[in-house]
Design a protein around this motif. Structure first.
Motif, PDB file in Angstrom:
ATOM      1  N   LEU A 220      52.644  31.042  61.584  1.00  0.00           N
ATOM      2  CA  LEU A 220      51.630  31.978  61.111  1.00  0.00           C
ATOM      3  C   LEU A 220      51.897  33.329  61.756  1.00  0.00           C
ATOM      4  CD1 LEU A 220      48.499  29.671  61.496  1.00  0.00           C
ATOM      5  CD2 LEU A 220      49.827  30.106  59.422  1.00  0.00           C
ATOM      6  N   PHE A 221      51.577  34.402  61.030  1.00  0.00           N
ATOM      7  CA  PHE A 221      51.881  35.729  61.557  1.00  0.00           C
ATOM      8  C   PHE A 221      50.764  36.697  61.214  1.00  0.00           C
ATOM      9  CE2 PHE A 221      53.391  40.032  61.031  1.00  0.00           C
ATOM     10  CZ  PHE A 221      53.998  40.256  62.255  1.00  0.00           C
ATOM     11  N   TRP A 222      50.418  37.542  62.181  1.00  0.00           N
ATOM     12  CA  TRP A 222      49.475  38.637  61.938  1.00  0.00           C
ATOM     13  C   TRP A 222      49.591  39.635  63.075  1.00  0.00           C
ATOM     14  CZ3 TRP A 222      47.459  39.179  57.355  1.00  0.00           C
ATOM     15  CH2 TRP A 222      46.505  40.178  57.140  1.00  0.00           C
ATOM     16  N   GLU A 223      49.394  40.924  62.759  1.00  0.00           N
ATOM     17  CA  GLU A 223      49.364  41.941  63.801  1.00  0.00           C
ATOM     18  C   GLU A 223      47.923  42.170  64.252  1.00  0.00           C
ATOM     19  OE1 GLU A 223      50.504  43.101  60.646  1.00  0.00           O
ATOM     20  OE2 GLU A 223      52.596  43.716  60.867  1.00  0.00           O
ATOM     21  N   LEU A 224      47.788  42.690  65.468  1.00  0.00           N
ATOM     22  CA  LEU A 224      46.464  43.014  65.971  1.00  0.00           C
ATOM     23  C   LEU A 224      46.178  44.480  65.624  1.00  0.00           C
ATOM     24  CD1 LEU A 224      45.082  41.875  69.420  1.00  0.00           C
ATOM     25  CD2 LEU A 224      44.204  43.828  68.174  1.00  0.00           C
TER      26      LEU A 224
ATOM     27  N   ASP B  42      40.728  41.206  64.642  1.00  0.00           N
ATOM     28  CA  ASP B  42      41.965  40.429  64.590  1.00  0.00           C
ATOM     29  C   ASP B  42      42.168  39.562  65.829  1.00  0.00           C
ATOM     30  OD1 ASP B  42      42.796  41.384  62.079  1.00  0.00           O
ATOM     31  OD2 ASP B  42      43.638  43.190  62.977  1.00  0.00           O
ATOM     32  N   VAL B  43      41.438  39.836  66.909  1.00  0.00           N
ATOM     33  CA  VAL B  43      41.602  39.043  68.132  1.00  0.00           C
ATOM     34  C   VAL B  43      41.309  37.573  67.851  1.00  0.00           C
ATOM     35  CG1 VAL B  43      40.737  38.608  70.462  1.00  0.00           C
ATOM     36  CG2 VAL B  43      41.166  40.959  69.704  1.00  0.00           C
ATOM     37  N   ASN B  44      40.169  37.301  67.242  1.00  0.00           N
ATOM     38  CA  ASN B  44      39.815  35.905  66.930  1.00  0.00           C
ATOM     39  C   ASN B  44      40.801  35.297  65.956  1.00  0.00           C
ATOM     40  OD1 ASN B  44      37.567  35.909  68.602  1.00  0.00           O
ATOM     41  ND2 ASN B  44      36.159  36.534  66.961  1.00  0.00           N
ATOM     42  N   ARG B  45      41.262  36.098  64.998  1.00  0.00           N
ATOM     43  CA  ARG B  45      42.217  35.607  64.007  1.00  0.00           C
ATOM     44  C   ARG B  45      43.528  35.191  64.666  1.00  0.00           C
ATOM     45  NH1 ARG B  45      43.098  39.785  59.335  1.00  0.00           N
ATOM     46  NH2 ARG B  45      41.049  39.021  58.730  1.00  0.00           N
TER      47      ARG B  45
ATOM     48  N   GLU C 290      44.014  34.514  67.926  1.00  0.00           N
ATOM     49  CA  GLU C 290      43.772  33.388  68.833  1.00  0.00           C
ATOM     50  C   GLU C 290      43.686  32.076  68.059  1.00  0.00           C
ATOM     51  OE1 GLU C 290      41.518  35.440  72.661  1.00  0.00           O
ATOM     52  OE2 GLU C 290      40.304  34.593  71.026  1.00  0.00           O
ATOM     53  N   SER C 291      43.078  32.104  66.892  1.00  0.00           N
ATOM     54  CA  SER C 291      43.003  30.898  66.062  1.00  0.00           C
ATOM     55  C   SER C 291      44.394  30.470  65.618  1.00  0.00           C
ATOM     56  CB  SER C 291      42.111  31.148  64.844  1.00  0.00           C
ATOM     57  OG  SER C 291      40.773  31.374  65.226  1.00  0.00           O
ATOM     58  N   MET C 292      45.237  31.440  65.261  1.00  0.00           N
ATOM     59  CA  MET C 292      46.608  31.127  64.852  1.00  0.00           C
ATOM     60  C   MET C 292      47.392  30.535  66.018  1.00  0.00           C
ATOM     61  SD  MET C 292      47.655  34.369  62.441  1.00  0.00           S
ATOM     62  CE  MET C 292      46.979  34.536  60.771  1.00  0.00           C
ATOM     63  N   MET C 293      47.234  31.100  67.218  1.00  0.00           N
ATOM     64  CA  MET C 293      47.937  30.559  68.381  1.00  0.00           C
ATOM     65  C   MET C 293      47.482  29.140  68.674  1.00  0.00           C
ATOM     66  SD  MET C 293      48.539  33.696  71.087  1.00  0.00           S
ATOM     67  CE  MET C 293      46.809  34.018  71.401  1.00  0.00           C
ATOM     68  N   ALA C 294      46.192  28.890  68.538  1.00  0.00           N
ATOM     69  CA  ALA C 294      45.672  27.544  68.758  1.00  0.00           C
ATOM     70  C   ALA C 294      46.247  26.575  67.740  1.00  0.00           C
ATOM     71  CB  ALA C 294      44.151  27.549  68.695  1.00  0.00           C
ATOM     72  N   GLU C 295      46.320  27.015  66.470  1.00  0.00           N
ATOM     73  CA  GLU C 295      46.836  26.161  65.410  1.00  0.00           C
ATOM     74  C   GLU C 295      48.319  25.825  65.623  1.00  0.00           C
ATOM     75  OE1 GLU C 295      47.240  26.270  60.517  1.00  0.00           O
ATOM     76  OE2 GLU C 295      45.762  27.541  61.531  1.00  0.00           O
ATOM     77  N   MET C 296      49.074  26.802  66.173  1.00  0.00           N
ATOM     78  CA  MET C 296      50.506  26.597  66.394  1.00  0.00           C
ATOM     79  C   MET C 296      50.820  26.039  67.787  1.00  0.00           C
ATOM     80  SD  MET C 296      52.249  29.913  64.513  1.00  0.00           S
ATOM     81  CE  MET C 296      51.226  31.141  65.313  1.00  0.00           C
ATOM     82  N   GLY C 297      49.784  25.887  68.622  1.00  0.00           N
ATOM     83  CA  GLY C 297      49.999  25.356  69.963  1.00  0.00           C
ATOM     84  C   GLY C 297      50.660  26.325  70.909  1.00  0.00           C
TER      85      GLY C 297
END
Length: 266
Positions: free
Chosen positions: A243-247, A252-255, A257-264
């Motif tokens: 998953l990819f997104w810029e801040l 976008d912080v929550n977005r 962080e959610s992506m990092m959690a999803e990808m471990g």
């Protein structure tokens, strides 16, 4: 080819002041600042000769040096990250063939995006700059459209010709499509990933080129290349499940962080 990665970072962002120092929580619950996560992403890229953080702010310098980054102080007069990369390269004495701008707000940038850009410049000797584009699936396209509908400036989109030469970049969603796509479906829209690989000779000339109306209107530094008739190579990259997104905005912080959690990602 010798490769330098520069991470331009400024404190006085118009949309999000202090952004490089914002903490991002990983999957393990531990937080590290945005600039540290961006530096870690740069350090993970293979076949790179040197990585530096370029800033004009002592707070960012202190934070970057605290986790071991090399810092180059640059002028507060730099209009954008490309100008800051040009100054940083000059300040360290030059000597690199390729300078990569890995912007300090893109900590989820996969390593192969950078490697693909360097390879693109190696293969296409006419290109002066290479930048990655990622085909949006329905989920990513819906996010872009939602941001615009809510008045937020989210990701940037790109259009290019059949030779992968850039035609335009915009903070609007281009090309226009009224179709509603399934979350996993391919769409005709390409998300421009804010990473650049420049030939050092072209990068050195960039600050002297005039600012055109499109660069001013969109606030996109890469448009200066197009408005001055330069060849920008769009390199289509693959997410490979990442998953990819810029801040870009505080939302976008929550977005991310959610992506990092999803990808471990810790």
């Amino acid at each position: 080819m010798s490769v330098l990665i520069v991470i331009p970072a400024r404190y006085a962002s118009h949309r999000y002041p202090g952004k490089p120092l914002v903490p991002l929580k990983g999957a393990n619950g531990h937080s590290r600042t945005l600039i540290q996560r961006s530096w870690e992403a740069a350090m993970a890229v293979e076949n790179v000769d040197r990585v530096v953080v370029a800033t004009d702010d002592s707070r960012i310098r202190t934070e970057a040096e605290s986790f071991g980054a090399e810092v180059v102080m640059t002028s507060a007069a730099c209009a954008n990250g490309t100008e800051r990369c040009a100054e940083a390269h000059a300040r360290i004495g030059g000597g690199y063939e390729i300078v990569v701008n890995l912007q300090g707000d893109a900590p989820l940038t996969p390593t192969w995006f950078v490697s693909d850009l360097v390879e693109g410049l190696h293969t296409d000797q006419d290109a002066e700059i290479a930048t990655p584009v990622l085909r949006c699936d329905g989920r990513a396209l819906a996010t872009l459209k939602d941001d615009r509908a809510d008045g937020r400036v989210g990701g940037t989109t790109a259009v290019f010709d059949r030779f992968k030469r850039a035609l335009y970049f915009s903070k609007e969603v281009v090309p226009y499509t009224a179709t509603v796509y399934a979350p996993e479906a391919e769409t005709p829209v390409f998300h421009h990933v804010g990473v650049y690989a420049y030939r050092a000779t072209s990068l050195a000339k960039y600050p002297s080129w005039p600012h055109g109306p499109l660069e001013r209107l969109e606030g996109l530094e890469q448009l200066r290349f197009l408005e001055n008739g330069r060849y920008v190579l769009c390199v289509e990259v693959e997410a490979r499940g990442r998953l990819f997104w810029e801040l870009n905005n505080p939302q976008d912080v929550n977005r991310i962080e959610s992506m990092m959690a999803e990808m471990g990602i810790e």
